[in-house]
Scaffold this motif. Structure first.
Motif, PDB file in Angstrom:
ATOM      1  N   GLY A  17       0.824  -1.210   0.000  1.00 28.37           N
ATOM      2  CA  GLY A  17       0.000   0.000   0.000  1.00 28.37           C
ATOM      3  C   GLY A  17       0.857   1.259   0.000  1.00 28.37           C
ATOM      4  N   VAL A  18       1.861   1.288   0.858  1.00 33.72           N
ATOM      5  CA  VAL A  18       2.736   2.462   0.970  1.00 33.72           C
ATOM      6  C   VAL A  18       3.513   2.674  -0.334  1.00 33.72           C
ATOM      7  N   ASN A  19       4.006   1.592  -0.912  1.00 33.27           N
ATOM      8  CA  ASN A  19       4.716   1.712  -2.197  1.00 33.27           C
ATOM      9  C   ASN A  19       3.782   2.187  -3.307  1.00 33.27           C
ATOM     10  N   THR A  20       2.547   1.752  -3.260  1.00 33.82           N
ATOM     11  CA  THR A  20       1.564   2.180  -4.266  1.00 33.82           C
ATOM     12  C   THR A  20       1.338   3.682  -4.161  1.00 33.82           C
ATOM     13  N   LEU A  21       1.149   4.163  -2.926  1.00 39.70           N
ATOM     14  CA  LEU A  21       0.909   5.595  -2.746  1.00 39.70           C
ATOM     15  C   LEU A  21       2.135   6.415  -3.120  1.00 39.70           C
ATOM     16  N   ASP A  22       3.318   5.834  -2.951  1.00 45.84           N
ATOM     17  CA  ASP A  22       4.545   6.519  -3.368  1.00 45.84           C
ATOM     18  C   ASP A  22       4.525   6.740  -4.890  1.00 45.84           C
ATOM     19  N   VAL A  23       4.140   5.714  -5.644  1.00 42.50           N
ATOM     20  CA  VAL A  23       4.083   5.862  -7.108  1.00 42.50           C
ATOM     21  C   VAL A  23       2.949   6.820  -7.493  1.00 42.50           C
ATOM     22  N   VAL A  24       1.817   6.658  -6.841  1.00 46.21           N
ATOM     23  CA  VAL A  24       0.647   7.511  -7.132  1.00 46.21           C
ATOM     24  C   VAL A  24       1.001   8.990  -6.949  1.00 46.21           C
ATOM     25  N   ALA A  25       1.736   9.294  -5.870  1.00 50.83           N
ATOM     26  CA  ALA A  25       2.078  10.689  -5.566  1.00 50.83           C
ATOM     27  C   ALA A  25       2.959  11.312  -6.642  1.00 50.83           C
ATOM     28  N   ARG A  26       3.630  10.486  -7.429  1.00 44.12           N
ATOM     29  CA  ARG A  26       4.479  10.997  -8.514  1.00 44.12           C
ATOM     30  C   ARG A  26       3.685  11.402  -9.749  1.00 44.12           C
ATOM     31  N   HIS A  27       2.382  11.033  -9.771  1.00 40.98           N
ATOM     32  CA  HIS A  27       1.582  11.251 -10.986  1.00 40.98           C
ATOM     33  C   HIS A  27       0.207  11.823 -10.660  1.00 40.98           C
ATOM     34  N   PRO A  28       0.182  13.032 -10.092  1.00 36.12           N
ATOM     35  CA  PRO A  28      -1.121  13.589  -9.707  1.00 36.12           C
ATOM     36  C   PRO A  28      -2.049  13.799 -10.908  1.00 36.12           C
ATOM     37  N   ASP A  29      -1.478  13.862 -12.112  1.00 35.12           N
ATOM     38  CA  ASP A  29      -2.302  14.043 -13.309  1.00 35.12           C
ATOM     39  C   ASP A  29      -2.973  12.739 -13.737  1.00 35.12           C
ATOM     40  N   ARG A  30      -2.508  11.606 -13.250  1.00 35.07           N
ATOM     41  CA  ARG A  30      -3.030  10.304 -13.687  1.00 35.07           C
ATOM     42  C   ARG A  30      -3.965   9.637 -12.684  1.00 35.07           C
ATOM     43  N   PHE A  31      -3.700   9.859 -11.373  1.00 37.15           N
ATOM     44  CA  PHE A  31      -4.405   9.072 -10.359  1.00 37.15           C
ATOM     45  C   PHE A  31      -5.099   9.958  -9.333  1.00 37.15           C
ATOM     46  N   ASN A  32      -6.262   9.461  -8.903  1.00 39.79           N
ATOM     47  CA  ASN A  32      -7.017  10.133  -7.858  1.00 39.79           C
ATOM     48  C   ASN A  32      -7.441   9.073  -6.837  1.00 39.79           C
ATOM     49  N   VAL A  33      -7.102   9.276  -5.577  1.00 39.23           N
ATOM     50  CA  VAL A  33      -7.431   8.290  -4.547  1.00 39.23           C
ATOM     51  C   VAL A  33      -8.852   8.515  -4.046  1.00 39.23           C
ATOM     52  N   VAL A  34      -9.675   7.476  -4.138  1.00 39.46           N
ATOM     53  CA  VAL A  34     -11.060   7.550  -3.667  1.00 39.46           C
ATOM     54  C   VAL A  34     -11.195   6.912  -2.286  1.00 39.46           C
ATOM     55  N   ALA A  35     -10.548   5.755  -2.099  1.00 36.78           N
ATOM     56  CA  ALA A  35     -10.702   5.058  -0.817  1.00 36.78           C
ATOM     57  C   ALA A  35      -9.397   4.395  -0.394  1.00 36.78           C
ATOM     58  N   LEU A  36      -9.133   4.478   0.917  1.00 35.84           N
ATOM     59  CA  LEU A  36      -7.971   3.815   1.513  1.00 35.84           C
ATOM     60  C   LEU A  36      -8.478   2.930   2.646  1.00 35.84           C
ATOM     61  N   THR A  37      -7.900   1.735   2.786  1.00 33.84           N
ATOM     62  CA  THR A  37      -8.334   0.865   3.875  1.00 33.84           C
ATOM     63  C   THR A  37      -7.129   0.372   4.671  1.00 33.84           C
ATOM     64  N   ALA A  38      -7.384   0.083   5.962  1.00 33.66           N
ATOM     65  CA  ALA A  38      -6.303  -0.412   6.822  1.00 33.66           C
ATOM     66  C   ALA A  38      -6.872  -1.296   7.908  1.00 33.66           C
ATOM     67  N   GLY A  39      -6.021  -2.105   8.494  1.00 32.45           N
ATOM     68  CA  GLY A  39      -6.428  -2.916   9.637  1.00 32.45           C
ATOM     69  C   GLY A  39      -6.506  -2.019  10.864  1.00 32.45           C
ATOM     70  N   ASN A  40      -5.375  -1.728  11.492  1.00 27.12           N
ATOM     71  CA  ASN A  40      -5.444  -0.909  12.709  1.00 27.12           C
ATOM     72  C   ASN A  40      -4.341   0.141  12.850  1.00 27.12           C
ATOM     73  N   GLN A  41      -3.659   0.487  11.759  1.00 26.40           N
ATOM     74  CA  GLN A  41      -2.639   1.546  11.866  1.00 26.40           C
ATOM     75  C   GLN A  41      -3.295   2.890  11.568  1.00 26.40           C
ATOM     76  N   LEU A  42      -3.997   3.416  12.576  1.00 24.89           N
ATOM     77  CA  LEU A  42      -4.866   4.565  12.330  1.00 24.89           C
ATOM     78  C   LEU A  42      -4.114   5.859  12.051  1.00 24.89           C
ATOM     79  N   GLU A  43      -3.023   6.116  12.794  1.00 21.69           N
ATOM     80  CA  GLU A  43      -2.283   7.368  12.566  1.00 21.69           C
ATOM     81  C   GLU A  43      -1.738   7.424  11.138  1.00 21.69           C
ATOM     82  N   LYS A  44      -1.215   6.302  10.713  1.00 18.12           N
ATOM     83  CA  LYS A  44      -0.658   6.235   9.360  1.00 18.12           C
ATOM     84  C   LYS A  44      -1.761   6.473   8.320  1.00 18.12           C
ATOM     85  N   LEU A  45      -2.919   5.885   8.587  1.00 11.80           N
ATOM     86  CA  LEU A  45      -4.048   6.042   7.669  1.00 11.80           C
ATOM     87  C   LEU A  45      -4.491   7.508   7.593  1.00 11.80           C
ATOM     88  N   VAL A  46      -4.491   8.177   8.743  1.00  9.77           N
ATOM     89  CA  VAL A  46      -4.881   9.602   8.752  1.00  9.77           C
ATOM     90  C   VAL A  46      -3.900  10.415   7.908  1.00  9.77           C
TER      91      VAL A  46
END
Ligand code: NAD
Ligand code: MG
Length: 396
Positions: A17-46
Protein backbone atom coordinates in the motif's frame (compact mmCIF):
# COMPACT_ATOMS: atom_id res chain seq x y z
CA UNK A 1 -4.40 13.09 -22.44
CA UNK A 2 -4.91 9.96 -20.36
CA UNK A 3 -8.07 9.72 -18.29
CA UNK A 4 -7.55 10.08 -14.54
CA UNK A 5 -7.86 6.69 -12.80
CA UNK A 6 -9.88 6.64 -9.61
CA UNK A 7 -8.29 4.30 -7.09
CA UNK A 8 -9.24 2.20 -4.11
CA UNK A 9 -6.24 0.92 -2.20
CA UNK A 10 -7.05 -2.04 0.02
CA UNK A 11 -4.35 -2.48 2.66
CA UNK A 12 -3.02 1.06 2.15
CA UNK A 13 -0.87 1.06 5.28
CA UNK A 14 1.05 -2.12 4.42
CA UNK A 15 4.27 -2.44 2.45
CA UNK A 16 2.51 -2.71 -0.90
CA UNK A 17 0.00 0.00 0.00
CA UNK A 18 2.74 2.46 0.97
CA UNK A 19 4.72 1.71 -2.20
CA UNK A 20 1.56 2.18 -4.27
CA UNK A 21 0.91 5.60 -2.75
CA UNK A 22 4.54 6.52 -3.37
CA UNK A 23 4.08 5.86 -7.11
CA UNK A 24 0.65 7.51 -7.13
CA UNK A 25 2.08 10.69 -5.57
CA UNK A 26 4.48 11.00 -8.51
CA UNK A 27 1.58 11.25 -10.99
CA UNK A 28 -1.12 13.59 -9.71
CA UNK A 29 -2.30 14.04 -13.31
CA UNK A 30 -3.03 10.30 -13.69
CA UNK A 31 -4.41 9.07 -10.36
CA UNK A 32 -7.02 10.13 -7.86
CA UNK A 33 -7.43 8.29 -4.55
CA UNK A 34 -11.06 7.55 -3.67
CA UNK A 35 -10.70 5.06 -0.82
CA UNK A 36 -7.97 3.82 1.51
CA UNK A 37 -8.33 0.87 3.88
CA UNK A 38 -6.30 -0.41 6.82
CA UNK A 39 -6.43 -2.92 9.64
CA UNK A 40 -5.44 -0.91 12.71
CA UNK A 41 -2.64 1.55 11.87
CA UNK A 42 -4.87 4.56 12.33
CA UNK A 43 -2.28 7.37 12.57
CA UNK A 44 -0.66 6.23 9.36
CA UNK A 45 -4.05 6.04 7.67
CA UNK A 46 -4.88 9.60 8.75
CA UNK A 47 -1.60 10.87 7.30
CA UNK A 48 -2.37 9.07 4.03
CA UNK A 49 -5.91 10.51 3.95
CA UNK A 50 -4.45 13.97 4.41
CA UNK A 51 -1.81 13.61 1.72
CA UNK A 52 -4.08 11.98 -0.86
CA UNK A 53 -7.39 13.66 0.06
CA UNK A 54 -9.15 10.30 0.16
CA UNK A 55 -12.95 10.45 0.14
CA UNK A 56 -13.35 7.22 2.17
CA UNK A 57 -11.32 5.40 4.83
CA UNK A 58 -12.21 1.87 5.89
CA UNK A 59 -11.06 0.09 9.05
CA UNK A 60 -11.76 -3.27 10.68
CA UNK A 61 -14.42 -2.56 13.29
CA UNK A 62 -16.69 -0.02 14.98
CA UNK A 63 -14.18 0.72 17.70
CA UNK A 64 -11.39 1.55 15.24
CA UNK A 65 -13.89 3.60 13.20
CA UNK A 66 -14.75 5.74 16.25
CA UNK A 67 -11.10 6.38 16.99
CA UNK A 68 -10.39 7.15 13.33
CA UNK A 69 -13.29 9.65 13.16
CA UNK A 70 -11.82 11.50 16.15
CA UNK A 71 -8.36 11.58 14.62
CA UNK A 72 -9.67 12.80 11.25
CA UNK A 73 -11.80 15.49 12.89
CA UNK A 74 -8.80 16.69 14.91
CA UNK A 75 -6.85 16.91 11.65
CA UNK A 76 -9.68 18.88 10.02
CA UNK A 77 -10.33 16.23 7.34
CA UNK A 78 -13.67 15.40 5.73
CA UNK A 79 -12.88 11.75 4.94
CA UNK A 80 -15.91 9.49 5.41
CA UNK A 81 -15.21 6.53 7.72
CA UNK A 82 -16.66 3.05 7.12
CA UNK A 83 -15.81 -0.26 8.74
CA UNK A 84 -16.04 -4.02 8.35
CA UNK A 85 -16.03 -6.52 5.49
CA UNK A 86 -19.14 -5.12 3.79
CA UNK A 87 -17.45 -1.71 3.61
CA UNK A 88 -14.30 -3.23 2.10
CA UNK A 89 -16.49 -4.89 -0.54
CA UNK A 90 -18.28 -1.60 -1.11
CA UNK A 91 -15.17 0.50 -1.75
CA UNK A 92 -13.80 -2.27 -3.98
CA UNK A 93 -16.87 -2.24 -6.22
CA UNK A 94 -18.45 1.22 -6.19
CA UNK A 95 -19.10 2.85 -9.56
CA UNK A 96 -16.79 5.85 -9.10
CA UNK A 97 -13.76 3.54 -8.75
CA UNK A 98 -11.84 2.37 -11.85
CA UNK A 99 -8.92 0.51 -10.31
CA UNK A 100 -8.55 -1.51 -7.12
CA UNK A 101 -5.18 -2.31 -5.58
CA UNK A 102 -5.81 -5.54 -3.64
CA UNK A 103 -3.05 -5.45 -1.01
CA UNK A 104 -4.62 -6.75 2.18
CA UNK A 105 -2.53 -9.57 3.60
CA UNK A 106 -4.00 -13.05 3.96
CA UNK A 107 -7.42 -14.62 3.56
CA UNK A 108 -9.06 -11.36 4.69
CA UNK A 109 -8.33 -10.00 1.20
CA UNK A 110 -10.48 -12.54 -0.62
CA UNK A 111 -13.99 -11.07 -0.40
CA UNK A 112 -13.04 -7.52 -1.37
CA UNK A 113 -11.04 -8.83 -4.35
CA UNK A 114 -14.05 -10.91 -5.40
CA UNK A 115 -16.27 -7.83 -5.15
CA UNK A 116 -13.89 -5.91 -7.44
CA UNK A 117 -13.90 -8.81 -9.93
CA UNK A 118 -17.68 -9.03 -10.05
CA UNK A 119 -17.90 -5.26 -10.53
CA UNK A 120 -15.57 -5.42 -13.54
CA UNK A 121 -12.77 -3.28 -12.10
CA UNK A 122 -9.17 -3.15 -13.16
CA UNK A 123 -7.65 -5.21 -10.33
CA UNK A 124 -4.01 -4.87 -9.37
CA UNK A 125 -3.64 -8.12 -7.47
CA UNK A 126 -1.02 -8.28 -4.73
CA UNK A 127 -3.09 -10.52 -2.45
CA UNK A 128 -1.93 -13.89 -3.80
CA UNK A 129 -4.05 -15.68 -1.21
CA UNK A 130 -7.12 -14.82 -3.31
CA UNK A 131 -5.87 -17.02 -6.15
CA UNK A 132 -4.48 -19.69 -3.84
CA UNK A 133 -7.72 -20.06 -1.92
CA UNK A 134 -10.27 -19.47 -4.61
CA UNK A 135 -8.47 -19.51 -7.96
CA UNK A 136 -11.28 -21.13 -9.88
CA UNK A 137 -14.09 -18.99 -8.41
CA UNK A 138 -12.04 -15.81 -8.67
CA UNK A 139 -11.05 -16.34 -12.32
CA UNK A 140 -14.71 -17.09 -13.12
CA UNK A 141 -15.73 -13.84 -11.40
CA UNK A 142 -13.09 -11.89 -13.34
CA UNK A 143 -14.41 -13.31 -16.64
CA UNK A 144 -18.08 -12.88 -15.73
CA UNK A 145 -17.60 -9.33 -14.42
CA UNK A 146 -15.40 -8.29 -17.34
CA UNK A 147 -12.64 -7.29 -14.92
CA UNK A 148 -9.03 -6.74 -15.95
CA UNK A 149 -6.44 -8.54 -13.85
CA UNK A 150 -2.87 -7.24 -13.56
CA UNK A 151 -0.45 -9.12 -11.29
CA UNK A 152 1.58 -7.17 -8.72
CA UNK A 153 3.60 -10.04 -7.29
CA UNK A 154 7.01 -9.26 -8.81
CA UNK A 155 7.43 -12.73 -10.37
CA UNK A 156 3.99 -12.76 -11.96
CA UNK A 157 4.38 -9.20 -13.09
CA UNK A 158 7.67 -10.24 -14.73
CA UNK A 159 5.99 -13.21 -16.43
CA UNK A 160 3.16 -10.96 -17.59
CA UNK A 161 5.74 -8.58 -19.06
CA UNK A 162 7.60 -11.49 -20.73
CA UNK A 163 4.51 -12.98 -22.38
CA UNK A 164 3.20 -11.62 -25.67
CA UNK A 165 0.63 -8.84 -25.19
CA UNK A 166 -1.96 -11.00 -27.00
CA UNK A 167 -1.71 -13.84 -24.44
CA UNK A 168 -5.26 -14.90 -23.64
CA UNK A 169 -4.79 -17.94 -21.41
CA UNK A 170 -3.34 -20.35 -23.99
CA UNK A 171 0.39 -20.77 -23.33
CA UNK A 172 0.84 -23.34 -26.13
CA UNK A 173 -0.69 -20.96 -28.68
CA UNK A 174 1.99 -18.42 -27.75
CA UNK A 175 4.78 -20.97 -28.13
CA UNK A 176 5.53 -21.11 -24.41
CA UNK A 177 7.28 -24.20 -23.09
CA UNK A 178 7.66 -23.32 -19.40
CA UNK A 179 7.44 -20.58 -16.88
CA UNK A 180 10.65 -20.12 -14.88
CA UNK A 181 9.61 -18.74 -11.51
CA UNK A 182 12.58 -17.28 -9.67
CA UNK A 183 13.04 -17.33 -5.89
CA UNK A 184 15.75 -15.79 -3.75
CA UNK A 185 15.95 -18.81 -1.44
CA UNK A 186 15.46 -16.48 1.54
CA UNK A 187 17.70 -16.05 4.59
CA UNK A 188 18.22 -19.80 5.22
CA UNK A 189 19.38 -20.92 1.78
CA UNK A 190 22.77 -21.98 3.10
CA UNK A 191 22.05 -22.48 6.82
CA UNK A 192 23.07 -26.00 7.91
CA UNK A 193 19.90 -28.14 7.87
CA UNK A 194 20.52 -29.21 11.48
CA UNK A 195 20.31 -25.57 12.64
CA UNK A 196 16.94 -24.79 11.03
CA UNK A 197 14.85 -26.05 13.97
CA UNK A 198 16.39 -23.32 16.16
CA UNK A 199 15.99 -20.25 13.94
CA UNK A 200 14.06 -17.30 15.41
CA UNK A 201 11.30 -15.08 13.96
CA UNK A 202 13.82 -12.19 13.75
CA UNK A 203 16.18 -14.29 11.63
CA UNK A 204 13.31 -15.51 9.46
CA UNK A 205 12.10 -11.94 8.84
CA UNK A 206 15.55 -10.63 7.82
CA UNK A 207 15.15 -11.12 4.08
CA UNK A 208 18.40 -10.58 2.16
CA UNK A 209 16.90 -8.59 -0.76
CA UNK A 210 13.32 -7.45 -0.18
CA UNK A 211 11.66 -5.38 2.56
CA UNK A 212 8.24 -6.91 3.16
CA UNK A 213 5.52 -7.51 5.74
CA UNK A 214 6.36 -10.11 8.43
CA UNK A 215 4.08 -12.87 7.22
CA UNK A 216 5.39 -12.89 3.66
CA UNK A 217 8.96 -12.62 5.00
CA UNK A 218 8.53 -15.88 6.93
CA UNK A 219 6.91 -17.39 3.84
CA UNK A 220 10.03 -16.42 1.87
CA UNK A 221 12.24 -18.14 4.44
CA UNK A 222 10.25 -21.40 4.22
CA UNK A 223 9.69 -20.90 0.47
CA UNK A 224 5.97 -21.31 1.09
CA UNK A 225 5.82 -17.93 -0.60
CA UNK A 226 7.13 -19.60 -3.77
CA UNK A 227 4.69 -22.46 -3.28
CA UNK A 228 1.81 -19.99 -3.10
CA UNK A 229 3.23 -18.27 -6.18
CA UNK A 230 3.30 -21.55 -8.11
CA UNK A 231 -0.44 -21.85 -7.44
CA UNK A 232 -0.90 -18.16 -8.30
CA UNK A 233 0.93 -18.69 -11.63
CA UNK A 234 -1.21 -21.73 -12.37
CA UNK A 235 -4.38 -19.62 -12.23
CA UNK A 236 -3.06 -16.40 -13.76
CA UNK A 237 -1.41 -18.03 -16.76
CA UNK A 238 -3.38 -21.27 -17.02
CA UNK A 239 -0.14 -23.19 -16.50
CA UNK A 240 -0.05 -26.87 -15.54
CA UNK A 241 2.16 -27.65 -12.50
CA UNK A 242 4.72 -29.35 -14.75
CA UNK A 243 4.97 -26.17 -16.85
CA UNK A 244 6.20 -24.22 -13.80
CA UNK A 245 9.86 -24.57 -12.84
CA UNK A 246 11.08 -22.91 -9.64
CA UNK A 247 14.61 -21.52 -10.00
CA UNK A 248 16.57 -20.24 -7.00
CA UNK A 249 18.32 -17.04 -8.01
CA UNK A 250 19.79 -15.48 -4.84
CA UNK A 251 20.46 -12.01 -6.29
CA UNK A 252 16.77 -11.29 -7.11
CA UNK A 253 17.73 -9.34 -10.24
CA UNK A 254 15.78 -11.53 -12.66
CA UNK A 255 12.19 -11.47 -11.41
CA UNK A 256 11.06 -14.44 -13.54
CA UNK A 257 11.25 -15.74 -17.09
CA UNK A 258 9.28 -17.34 -19.89
CA UNK A 259 10.89 -20.20 -21.81
CA UNK A 260 9.68 -20.49 -25.43
CA UNK A 261 9.65 -23.50 -27.74
CA UNK A 262 12.37 -22.09 -29.99
CA UNK A 263 14.80 -21.95 -27.06
CA UNK A 264 14.37 -18.24 -26.36
CA UNK A 265 14.04 -17.24 -22.74
CA UNK A 266 12.54 -13.80 -22.09
CA UNK A 267 13.12 -12.32 -18.66
CA UNK A 268 12.30 -9.15 -16.78
CA UNK A 269 15.13 -7.69 -14.69
CA UNK A 270 15.33 -4.83 -12.25
CA UNK A 271 16.26 -3.71 -8.77
CA UNK A 272 14.27 -5.54 -6.09
CA UNK A 273 11.77 -2.76 -5.46
CA UNK A 274 8.01 -3.38 -5.60
CA UNK A 275 7.41 0.07 -7.05
CA UNK A 276 8.46 -1.32 -10.46
CA UNK A 277 5.66 -3.91 -10.80
CA UNK A 278 3.24 -1.51 -9.09
CA UNK A 279 4.04 1.28 -11.57
CA UNK A 280 3.80 -1.14 -14.50
CA UNK A 281 0.30 -2.18 -13.46
CA UNK A 282 -0.84 1.33 -12.51
CA UNK A 283 0.30 2.78 -15.81
CA UNK A 284 -0.51 -0.19 -18.07
CA UNK A 285 -0.14 -0.11 -21.01
CA UNK A 286 2.03 2.99 -20.52
CA UNK A 287 5.39 2.95 -18.73
CA UNK A 288 5.52 5.52 -15.95
CA UNK A 289 8.19 6.69 -13.52
CA UNK A 290 8.28 4.58 -10.34
CA UNK A 291 11.11 6.27 -8.47
CA UNK A 292 13.24 3.12 -8.82
CA UNK A 293 16.84 3.74 -9.84
CA UNK A 294 18.30 2.24 -13.01
CA UNK A 295 19.69 -1.27 -12.67
CA UNK A 296 23.47 -1.32 -12.47
CA UNK A 297 24.60 -4.68 -13.84
CA UNK A 298 28.35 -4.15 -13.44
CA UNK A 299 30.08 -6.12 -10.74
CA UNK A 300 27.12 -8.45 -10.22
CA UNK A 301 27.05 -12.18 -10.69
CA UNK A 302 23.77 -13.88 -11.50
CA UNK A 303 23.57 -17.45 -10.22
CA UNK A 304 20.92 -20.18 -10.28
CA UNK A 305 20.22 -23.29 -8.19
CA UNK A 306 17.58 -26.00 -8.10
CA UNK A 307 15.38 -25.98 -4.98
CA UNK A 308 15.97 -28.69 -2.38
CA UNK A 309 12.76 -30.15 -0.92
CA UNK A 310 14.54 -31.32 2.26
CA UNK A 311 15.42 -27.73 3.03
CA UNK A 312 12.13 -26.33 1.74
CA UNK A 313 9.40 -28.91 2.45
CA UNK A 314 6.70 -26.20 2.18
CA UNK A 315 7.44 -25.86 -1.54
CA UNK A 316 6.78 -29.55 -2.06
CA UNK A 317 3.56 -29.36 -0.01
CA UNK A 318 2.35 -26.54 -2.26
CA UNK A 319 3.06 -28.48 -5.48
CA UNK A 320 1.23 -31.48 -3.98
CA UNK A 321 -1.76 -29.37 -2.96
CA UNK A 322 -1.97 -27.88 -6.44
CA UNK A 323 -1.78 -31.32 -8.08
CA UNK A 324 -4.58 -32.62 -5.85
CA UNK A 325 -6.59 -29.44 -6.35
CA UNK A 326 -10.07 -28.86 -4.94
CA UNK A 327 -9.98 -27.34 -1.50
CA UNK A 328 -6.40 -28.36 -0.70
CA UNK A 329 -4.68 -25.12 -1.79
CA UNK A 330 -7.04 -23.21 0.54
CA UNK A 331 -6.18 -25.66 3.35
CA UNK A 332 -2.48 -25.21 2.63
CA UNK A 333 -2.83 -21.44 2.80
CA UNK A 334 -4.89 -21.37 5.98
CA UNK A 335 -2.73 -23.86 7.87
CA UNK A 336 0.31 -21.86 6.83
CA UNK A 337 -1.20 -18.55 8.01
CA UNK A 338 -2.04 -20.09 11.34
CA UNK A 339 1.37 -21.74 11.78
CA UNK A 340 3.28 -18.61 10.76
CA UNK A 341 1.31 -16.49 13.24
CA UNK A 342 2.12 -18.99 16.01
CA UNK A 343 5.77 -19.01 14.99
CA UNK A 344 5.91 -15.19 14.94
CA UNK A 345 4.37 -15.16 18.43
CA UNK A 346 7.29 -17.30 19.60
CA UNK A 347 4.99 -20.26 20.36
CA UNK A 348 6.11 -22.69 17.67
CA UNK A 349 9.41 -23.71 16.18
CA UNK A 350 10.38 -22.98 12.58
CA UNK A 351 10.22 -26.66 11.56
CA UNK A 352 6.73 -26.96 13.06
CA UNK A 353 5.41 -24.73 10.27
CA UNK A 354 5.78 -27.37 7.55
CA UNK A 355 4.83 -30.21 9.88
CA UNK A 356 1.56 -28.58 10.95
CA UNK A 357 0.60 -27.81 7.34
CA UNK A 358 1.26 -31.42 6.38
CA UNK A 359 -0.97 -32.51 9.26
CA UNK A 360 -3.78 -30.15 8.18
CA UNK A 361 -3.55 -31.33 4.56
CA UNK A 362 -3.73 -34.97 5.65
CA UNK A 363 -6.90 -34.26 7.65
CA UNK A 364 -8.62 -32.08 5.06
CA UNK A 365 -11.71 -33.03 3.16
CA UNK A 366 -11.12 -32.97 -0.59
CA UNK A 367 -13.59 -32.01 -3.30
CA UNK A 368 -14.25 -28.92 -5.38
CA UNK A 369 -15.48 -25.80 -3.58
CA UNK A 370 -18.99 -24.89 -4.74
CA UNK A 371 -18.90 -21.45 -3.16
CA UNK A 372 -16.82 -19.07 -1.09
CA UNK A 373 -18.57 -20.41 2.00
CA UNK A 374 -17.14 -23.89 1.35
CA UNK A 375 -13.68 -22.34 1.21
CA UNK A 376 -14.20 -20.29 4.34
CA UNK A 377 -15.22 -23.48 6.14
CA UNK A 378 -12.21 -25.44 4.85
CA UNK A 379 -10.01 -22.49 5.84
CA UNK A 380 -11.36 -22.48 9.41
CA UNK A 381 -11.00 -26.26 9.74
CA UNK A 382 -7.39 -26.10 8.50
CA UNK A 383 -6.56 -23.42 11.08
CA UNK A 384 -8.05 -25.58 13.83
CA UNK A 385 -6.07 -28.61 12.62
CA UNK A 386 -2.80 -26.68 12.44
CA UNK A 387 -3.40 -25.22 15.92
CA UNK A 388 -4.27 -28.63 17.35
CA UNK A 389 -1.05 -30.04 15.93
CA UNK A 390 1.05 -27.20 17.35
CA UNK A 391 -0.69 -27.45 20.72
CA UNK A 392 0.10 -31.16 20.91
CA UNK A 393 3.75 -30.44 20.06
CA UNK A 394 3.93 -27.85 22.84
CA UNK A 395 2.46 -30.15 25.44
CA UNK A 396 4.41 -33.21 24.26
P1 NAD B 1 1.56 -5.89 5.19
O1 NAD B 1 1.37 -6.77 6.37
O2 NAD B 1 2.68 -4.95 5.14
O3 NAD B 1 0.22 -5.03 4.96
C1 NAD B 1 -1.07 -5.60 4.96
C2 NAD B 1 -2.18 -4.54 4.87
O4 NAD B 1 -3.45 -5.22 5.07
C3 NAD B 1 -2.12 -3.45 5.93
O5 NAD B 1 -2.64 -2.26 5.40
C4 NAD B 1 -3.02 -3.99 7.02
O6 NAD B 1 -3.53 -2.95 7.83
C5 NAD B 1 -4.11 -4.64 6.22
N1 NAD B 1 -4.77 -5.74 6.92
C6 NAD B 1 -4.18 -6.73 7.63
N2 NAD B 1 -5.10 -7.58 8.13
C7 NAD B 1 -6.31 -7.12 7.71
C8 NAD B 1 -7.65 -7.57 7.90
N3 NAD B 1 -7.93 -8.66 8.61
N4 NAD B 1 -8.64 -6.86 7.32
C9 NAD B 1 -8.37 -5.75 6.60
N5 NAD B 1 -7.12 -5.28 6.39
C10 NAD B 1 -6.10 -5.96 6.93
O7 NAD B 1 1.58 -6.86 3.92
P2 NAD B 1 2.32 -6.62 2.51
O8 NAD B 1 3.70 -7.10 2.58
O9 NAD B 1 2.02 -5.24 2.01
O10 NAD B 1 1.53 -7.69 1.61
C11 NAD B 1 0.19 -7.46 1.15
C12 NAD B 1 -0.17 -8.55 0.16
O11 NAD B 1 0.69 -8.43 -0.97
C13 NAD B 1 0.02 -9.97 0.68
O12 NAD B 1 -0.98 -10.78 0.16
C14 NAD B 1 1.37 -10.38 0.13
O13 NAD B 1 1.46 -11.76 -0.08
C15 NAD B 1 1.38 -9.64 -1.20
N6 NAD B 1 2.73 -9.34 -1.71
C16 NAD B 1 3.58 -8.55 -1.01
C17 NAD B 1 4.85 -8.28 -1.49
C18 NAD B 1 5.81 -7.38 -0.75
O14 NAD B 1 6.89 -7.13 -1.25
N7 NAD B 1 5.48 -6.89 0.43
C19 NAD B 1 5.26 -8.84 -2.70
C20 NAD B 1 4.36 -9.64 -3.40
C21 NAD B 1 3.10 -9.88 -2.90
MG1 MG C 1 6.73 -12.59 -5.16
Amino acid sequence: MTKVQNLTILGATGTIGVNTLDVVARHPDRFNVVALTAGNQLEKLVAQCRQHQSRYAVVLDADAATRLRDLLAAAGLQTQVLYGMAALEQVASMPEVDTVMAAIVGAAGLRPAMAAARAGKRILLANKETLVMAGSLFMQAVAAGGAELLPIDSEHNAIFQSLPREFDGDLAACGVRRILLTASGGPFRTTPLADLAQVTPEQACAHPNWVMGKKISVDSATMMNKGLEVIEAHWLFNAAPEQIQVVIHPQSVIHSMVDYLDGSVIAQLGNPDMRTPIAYALGFPDRIDSGVSALDLFGRGLTFEAPDYDRFPCLKLAFDALAQGGMLPAVLNAANESAVATFLAGEAGYSDIAASIEYALAHAISGEPGSLDDLVEADAQARRDAEAYLQKRKVG
